[in-house]
Scaffold this active site. Structure first.
Site, PDB file in Angstrom:
ATOM      1  N   TRP A 102      54.759  43.252  30.249  1.00 14.90           N
ATOM      2  CA  TRP A 102      54.366  42.825  31.604  1.00 14.90           C
ATOM      3  C   TRP A 102      55.125  41.566  32.006  1.00 14.90           C
ATOM      4  O   TRP A 102      55.599  41.457  33.127  1.00 14.90           O
ATOM      5  CB  TRP A 102      52.854  42.611  31.693  1.00 14.90           C
ATOM      6  CG  TRP A 102      52.069  43.838  31.365  1.00 14.90           C
ATOM      7  CD1 TRP A 102      51.171  43.997  30.355  1.00 14.90           C
ATOM      8  CD2 TRP A 102      52.121  45.112  32.039  1.00 14.90           C
ATOM      9  NE1 TRP A 102      50.658  45.274  30.362  1.00 14.90           N
ATOM     10  CE2 TRP A 102      51.225  45.976  31.379  1.00 14.90           C
ATOM     11  CE3 TRP A 102      52.838  45.600  33.136  1.00 14.90           C
ATOM     12  CZ2 TRP A 102      51.021  47.299  31.773  1.00 14.90           C
ATOM     13  CZ3 TRP A 102      52.636  46.918  33.532  1.00 14.90           C
ATOM     14  CH2 TRP A 102      51.737  47.753  32.858  1.00 14.90           C
ATOM     15  N   ASP A 172      49.828  35.624  35.086  1.00 13.73           N
ATOM     16  CA  ASP A 172      49.215  36.944  35.113  1.00 13.73           C
ATOM     17  C   ASP A 172      48.008  36.881  34.171  1.00 13.73           C
ATOM     18  O   ASP A 172      48.162  36.707  32.956  1.00 13.73           O
ATOM     19  CB  ASP A 172      50.248  37.962  34.608  1.00 13.73           C
ATOM     20  CG  ASP A 172      49.733  39.393  34.597  1.00 13.73           C
ATOM     21  OD1 ASP A 172      48.515  39.604  34.757  1.00 13.73           O
ATOM     22  OD2 ASP A 172      50.566  40.304  34.403  1.00 13.73           O
ATOM     23  N   LYS A 196      40.719  45.743  34.319  1.00  9.63           N
ATOM     24  CA  LYS A 196      40.491  45.435  32.914  1.00  9.63           C
ATOM     25  C   LYS A 196      39.178  44.703  32.690  1.00  9.63           C
ATOM     26  O   LYS A 196      38.396  45.114  31.846  1.00  9.63           O
ATOM     27  CB  LYS A 196      41.658  44.635  32.355  1.00  9.63           C
ATOM     28  CG  LYS A 196      42.785  45.566  31.936  1.00  9.63           C
ATOM     29  CD  LYS A 196      44.120  45.212  32.389  1.00  9.63           C
ATOM     30  CE  LYS A 196      45.081  46.381  32.174  1.00  9.63           C
ATOM     31  NZ  LYS A 196      46.422  46.042  32.597  1.00  9.63           N
TER      32      LYS A 196
HETATM   33  C1  PLP Z   1      47.624  46.173  33.004  1.00 11.00           C
HETATM   34  C2  PLP Z   1      48.450  44.977  33.224  1.00 11.00           C
HETATM   35  C3  PLP Z   1      49.397  44.912  34.250  1.00 11.00           C
HETATM   36  C4  PLP Z   1      49.669  46.063  35.183  1.00 11.00           C
HETATM   37  O1  PLP Z   1      48.600  46.189  36.054  1.00 11.00           O
HETATM   38  P1  PLP Z   1      48.586  47.250  37.236  1.00 11.00           P
HETATM   39  O2  PLP Z   1      47.359  46.798  37.982  1.00 11.00           O
HETATM   40  O3  PLP Z   1      48.465  48.598  36.623  1.00 11.00           O
HETATM   41  O4  PLP Z   1      49.822  47.094  38.024  1.00 11.00           O
HETATM   42  C5  PLP Z   1      50.097  43.735  34.414  1.00 11.00           C
HETATM   43  N1  PLP Z   1      49.899  42.689  33.615  1.00 11.00           N
HETATM   44  C6  PLP Z   1      49.002  42.713  32.608  1.00 11.00           C
HETATM   45  C7  PLP Z   1      48.808  41.521  31.748  1.00 11.00           C
HETATM   46  C8  PLP Z   1      48.254  43.860  32.383  1.00 11.00           C
HETATM   47  O5  PLP Z   1      47.358  43.895  31.386  1.00 11.00           O
END
Ligand code: PLP
Length: 360
Positions: A102, A172, A196
Site C-alpha cells: 500500500w 494511511d 477494516k
Molecule cells: C486495504 C488497504 C488499502 C486499500 O483500501 P481500499 O479501500 O480497498 O482502496 C490501502 N491501505 C491500507 C493500509 C489497507 O489496509
C-alpha cells in the site's frame, strides 16, 4: 445461528451489537418508516446520522477544531492520487517510506504527478520490519511526507512517528484507525478505507488540516478536490450513506467500550495472547519481531507450505475463516481488529495448540 470467527483483513468482522442494531433498524429507522438505505441524503433524519457520525469521530479520536472530516468514496486507493493532486502543488516533491504494497502504491501514484522520493524501504526482507529513518535524508521542502502506519499485509506498525518538522505528515491508517489513540495534531492528514476497522466497504474517511485545503492543482477533478467536499459537508454529491450510518454505530460501540485508550488495552491483551503463543510454539512462528508488530494483523508461518495449507483448511472447517496469508507473503495471517472478540483469539490459540500436537 452459527457465526464464524472471521479473521479477514478486510472487509472484516463488525461488532455483533452493531449488526444487531442495524438489523433492528433496517425496516424503520427511528420512526421514519424507511431504512437508512432508502432515505434522501438531504433529509433531516439523514443529517442527524452523518452529523452524528462526524461528531462521534471527532470525540473518539479527539480531532482538533482546525481539521476537517470528510466522508468520501473510492477507497484508500483513490487517496493515493487525491493526496498528490491536492497537496503536491508547492515544490512538487514528496517523501515516502516503503513499508509494503500500500505504501508503495501511494508512492507510485504520486510519482505520476511530481517528484516522489522513497527515503527508506523494508523490501529487502519482505517488509517484515519498519526501516530506521534518518531525517537527514528527508526532502526539506517536500509538500508532504507519507507513511502507511499499519501494514495490513505484513503485520508491521510504526511505533514512533517520523520527525518531519514543517513538512505535513500524511498517514494511511486504514487498518489501525480506532484501534488506539493517535495524536491527530502531529499529522497534516490521515485517511482510512473504512472496511477494516470502522464500517463496511464504500466509505473512505479523510481527516485533513484546514490550511492544506484549497491548494489543489488546476487539473484536479472536482470530485477529487478536498476543498469541494469540505465546503459541502461531504454532500457535494451523494455520500456513501449506509456505510456512514454503520460507522456511526461502530463509533457508538467504541465509545461504549471506553474509547480508544480502552480499545488499545483490549487490543494489546488480545494480540499478546496470539504473539505469546507464536513465540512459544515449535511449529508456528510470527514473521515480525518486537516493537514493529501490529496489534491488528498478525502474519505467521509454519515454514512448510503443505502444513500451512493443511492448517488453513482444518481451521476453516472448524469455523476460523480467512486465515490464509496474503498471496505476496504466504503462510497465515490473523486480522484481529476491534470487532474480533478476545474469545475468538483464545479459541484460535486453542485450535493451533491442538493442531500442533496432532501434527508433530
Ligand atoms: C486495504 C488497504 C488499502 C486499500 O483500501 P481500499 O479501500 O480497498 O482502496 C490501502 N491501505 C491500507 C493500509 C489497507 O489496509
Amino acid at each position: 445461528m452459527a457465526r464464524v470467527y472471521n479473521f479477514s483483513a478486510g472487509p472484516s468482522c463488525l461488532p455483533e451489537a452493531v449488526l444487531e442494531k442495524a438489523a433492528a433498524e433496517m425496516l424503520d429507522y427511528e420512526g421514519s418508516g424507511q431504512s437508512v438505505m432508502e432515505m434522501s441524503h438531504r433529509s433531516k433524519v439523514y443529517e442527524s446520522i452523518i452529523g452524528g457520525a462526524e461528531a462521534l469521530l471527532r470525540e473518539v479520536m479527539n480531532i482538533p477544531e482546525n481539521y476537517k472530516v470528510l466522508f468520501l468514496q473510492g477507497g484508500a486507493s483513490s487517496q493515493f492520487a487525491m493526496i498528490p493532486l491536492n497537496l503536491m502543488n508547492g515544490s512538487g516533491k514528496a517523501d515516502f517510506v516503503i513499508t509494503g504494497q500500500w505504501a508503495n502504491k501511494a508512492y507510485q501514484e504520486a510519482a505520476r504527478y511530481g517528484e516522489a522520493k522513497a527515503v527508506a524501504s523494508s523490501k529487502d526482507k519482505t517488509f517484515s520490519y519498519i526501516p530506521k529513518l534518518d531525517s537527514a535524508t528527508f526532502t526539506p521542502d517536500a509538500d508532504y511526507f507519507h507513511i502507511c502506519m499499519n501494514n495490513t499485509i505484513y503485520g508491521t506498525k510504526f511505533s514512533t512517528l517520523p520527525e518531519t518538522g514543517d513538512v505535513p505528515l500524511v498517514a494511511d491508517i486504514s487498518s489501525c484507525v480506532l484501534s488506539e489513540p493517535v495524536d491527530v495534531s502531529k499529522f497534516g492528514m490521515l485517511y482510512a478505507g473504512a472496511q477494516k476497522n470502522m464500517s463496511c466497504a464504500g466509505l473512505t474517511v479523510v481527516i485533513v488540516r484546514e490550511d492544506l485545503l484549497g491548494k489543489a492543482r488546476d487539473i484536479t477533478p472536482t470530485m477529487f478536490d478536498y476543498k469541494i467536499h469540505a465546503d459541502n459537508g461531504s454532500m457535494y454529491n451523494t455520500p456513501p450513506c449506509y456505510a456512514i450510518y454503520i460507522a456511526k454505530l461502530v463509533l457508538e460501540w467504541v465509545k461504549e467500550q471506553g474509547g480508544l485508550s480502552a480499545m488499545k488495552k483490549i487490543n494489546e491483551d488480545k494480540a499478546a495472547v496470539l504473539y505469546n503463543f507464536l513465540d512459544s510454539s515449535k511449529m508456528f512462528s510470527a514473521t515480525v519481531e518486537g516493537c514493529d508488530r501490529s496489534l491488528m494483523n498478525v502474519p505467521f508461518v509454519t515454514g512448510n507450505d503443505e502444513l500451512d495449507a493443511k492448517f488453513v483448511k482444518e481451521a476453516t472447517a472448524a469455523g476460523f475463516i480467512n486465515l490464509k496469508g496474503h498471496r505476496s507473503v504466504g503462510g497465515m495471517r490473523a486480522s484481529i481488529y476491534n470487532a474480533m472478540p478476545a474469545e475468538g483469539v483464545s479459541k484460535l490459540v486453542e485450535f493451533m495448540t491442538a493442531f500442533e500436537a496432532a501434527n508433530s
